[in-house]
Design a protein around this motif. Structure first.
Motif, short mmCIF file in Angstrom:
data_model
loop_
_atom_site.label_atom_id
_atom_site.label_comp_id
_atom_site.label_asym_id
_atom_site.label_seq_id
_atom_site.Cartn_x
_atom_site.Cartn_y
_atom_site.Cartn_z
N ASN A 73 0.78 -1.14 -0.08
CA ASN A 73 -0.09 -0.05 0.05
C ASN A 73 0.82 1.27 0.08
N ALA A 118 -8.83 -3.56 2.33
CA ALA A 118 -10.31 -3.36 1.44
C ALA A 118 -10.85 -4.73 1.12
N ASP A 139 -7.85 4.72 -5.51
CA ASP A 139 -7.04 4.31 -4.51
C ASP A 139 -7.93 3.56 -3.45
N TYR A 140 -9.03 2.96 -3.96
CA TYR A 140 -10.09 2.19 -3.16
C TYR A 140 -10.62 1.07 -4.12
N LYS A 168 -17.93 1.60 -1.55
CA LYS A 168 -16.58 1.86 -1.46
C LYS A 168 -16.01 1.25 -0.23
N THR A 181 -12.06 0.75 1.65
CA THR A 181 -10.75 1.33 1.65
C THR A 181 -9.82 0.30 2.78
N ASP A 182 -8.47 0.46 2.60
CA ASP A 182 -7.64 -0.47 3.45
C ASP A 182 -7.64 0.24 4.83
N ASN A 201 -11.45 1.68 10.09
CA ASN A 201 -12.43 2.78 9.87
C ASN A 201 -12.45 3.69 10.90
#
Length: 450
Positions: free
Chosen positions: A349, A402, A426-427, A444, A446-447, A450
């Motif tokens: 990443n 993700a 980037d997601y 959506k 993401t890595d 959260n």
């Protein structure tokens, strides 16, 4: 493939499954049929996103701009798709999509280009020598559609590249090279691939152990393909294929030397480095080598009585879909690992390298009253490691990717159907039909936490 990611996801008990709804669209699907398909894909030049829906004898194409606002759509009868599966897509220079439909029975491909300006389509049939060239894999790259076939009797791979309505055939000839099996006995190229089919690694994505335990892997680079063979425990045989002039260069990377002969071994390519790993009941050996110079950049040996200092997770074992359990020590881990198909996966990443090392059991045949049945029980052992980009160890806390969160989300939501996943910016985007609300959703993920 879902359960492969699940054993990673169960580690993250504190994951907050928050996700962003990017867009939704009402779909009048009375019920989901076997031949229904939904695929979302990106035009790499314009970053527009297209959603193709095939259902009940009709198709719909939704066209979103790069901000994922719907700005056009195209609906019509599914004239060309009877008993065909969607292989892939490409984009012409005019920005319009082309889809490729394969028939197992007819052994040909119907190519359909969709013109959004006039809301019309044009279809062509592509015939190829399917009797002697079975398909190995297919993929999209730089808005082209590619499929790779293998010659049945000659040591050749044939790559077909579709772009702007033109197909180019590229013959990759491996006849100048020699090959050896696990016992270092001579073997033909076709024999190697029959026993170890090519597994395509997804570029820029996390490839799970279920894929990386393959002994023959293909990596897509800019104008090159790398093919690695690891059926021989003593070396990795690597072929660097130039797609412009079709020149093939061979390199042999000796496996890390251990005190005792390895029982299982493999490799993984990532950003001009080859990660090689092997194991027996006594020791785990791990080398990282520069692809060009073959210089060893890092070398690690872990004996059964040692602690694996670079692991950022427990040593875990999982049987089937049950929750993973922790193994007590390195000796227990090596005892299990040495009898499995070993693999290593490397993913990057913005900050770190994420490395997974482990093995998965082979499917075996069990006899019962004279009949043989496949034993589908699987055993997986693995651990995770987080390194910085200079190949230094870190003590960072393991965070979910993700894709981990997507598969955990899918497992908890039974109302989902016709799922597809795509990388965007980037997601990652999970697209699916919600059978409760009758909407096509794009979420959506993401890595990280959260």
């Amino acid at each position: 493939m879902r359960k492969v990611f699940l054993f990673l996801a169960v580690l993250y008990n504190s994951i907050l499954l928050s996700q962003t709804v990017l867009t939704s669209y009402p779909l009048d699907l009375k019920r989901v049929r076997e031949n229904d398909q939904i695929l979302n894909f990106e035009n790499n030049s314009t970053h527009e996103v297209f959603v193709f829906v095939l259902s009940q004898g009709n198709f719909t194409i939704l066209k979103y701009n790069s901000a994922l606002f719907l700005n056009d759509q195209f609906t019509g009868p599914a004239t060309y798709f009877n008993d065909r599966s969607l292989m892939g897509y490409s984009f012409s220079e005019d920005g319009n999509p082309t889809l490729y439909w394969f028939s197992e029975e007819a052994k040909n491909i119907i190519i359909v280009k969709y013109y959004f300006e006039s809301k019309t389509s044009k279809a062509l049939k592509f015939e190829y020598p399917n009797a002697t060239h079975p398909i190995v894999t297919q993929y999209q790259k730089d808005n082209t559609f590619n499929f790779l076939t293998q010659h049945k009797t000659e040591p050749k791979l044939i790559l077909y590249v579709f772009k702007n309505g033109i197909v180019e055939e590229k013959i990759l000839d491996f006849s100048p090279f020699t090959f050896m099996n696990k016992k270092t006995q001579p073997q033909t190229f076709n024999q190697i691939l029959a026993e170890n089919p090519i597994e395509k690694m997804e570029p820029g994505e996390y490839n799970p152990l279920s894929m990386t335990i393959s002994k023959t892997k293909m990596y897509l680079l800019s104008d090159r393909i790398l093919l690695t063979l690891d059926q021989n425990l003593q070396r990795t045989q690597l072929f660097d294929i130039n797609l412009n002039n079709l020149e093939i260069k061979e390199k042999n990377f000796v496996q890390p030397v251990a005190k005792k002969a390895p029982r299982t071994a493999n490799s993984y390519y990532h950003e001009n480095k080859l990660y090689q790993i092997n194991a027996n009941e006594e020791e785990l050996s791990f080398d990282i080598k520069d692809l060009d110079s073959q210089q060893v950049l890092k070398s690690i040996a872990v004996a059964k009585n040692d602690t694996i200092l670079f692991k950022n997770s427990p040593l875990l074992i999982q049987r089937d879909n049950y929750s993973p359990k922790e193994l007590k020590n390195t000796a227990k881990f090596l005892q299990h690992l040495s009898g499995l198909d070993m693999g290593i996966s490397v993913f990057k990443n913005k900050k770190n390298l994420f490395i997974t090392i482990g093995g998965i059991s082979k499917t075996t045949n069990q006899s019962f009253e004279g009949f043989y049945y496949p034993d589908i029980e699987t055993k997986t052992v693995f651990f995770e490691s987080i390194w910085d980009k200079k190949l230094g160890f870190t003590t960072e806390r393991q965070q979910p990717l993700a894709i981990d969160k997507i598969y955990l989300f899918m497992d908890k939501h039974k109302e989902m159907a016709l799922e597809s996943i795509m990388k965007f910016k980037d997601y990652s985007i999970l697209g699916y039909f919600d059978t409760t609300t009758k909407q096509y959703m794009m979420l959506k993920f993401t890595d990280g936490y959260n």
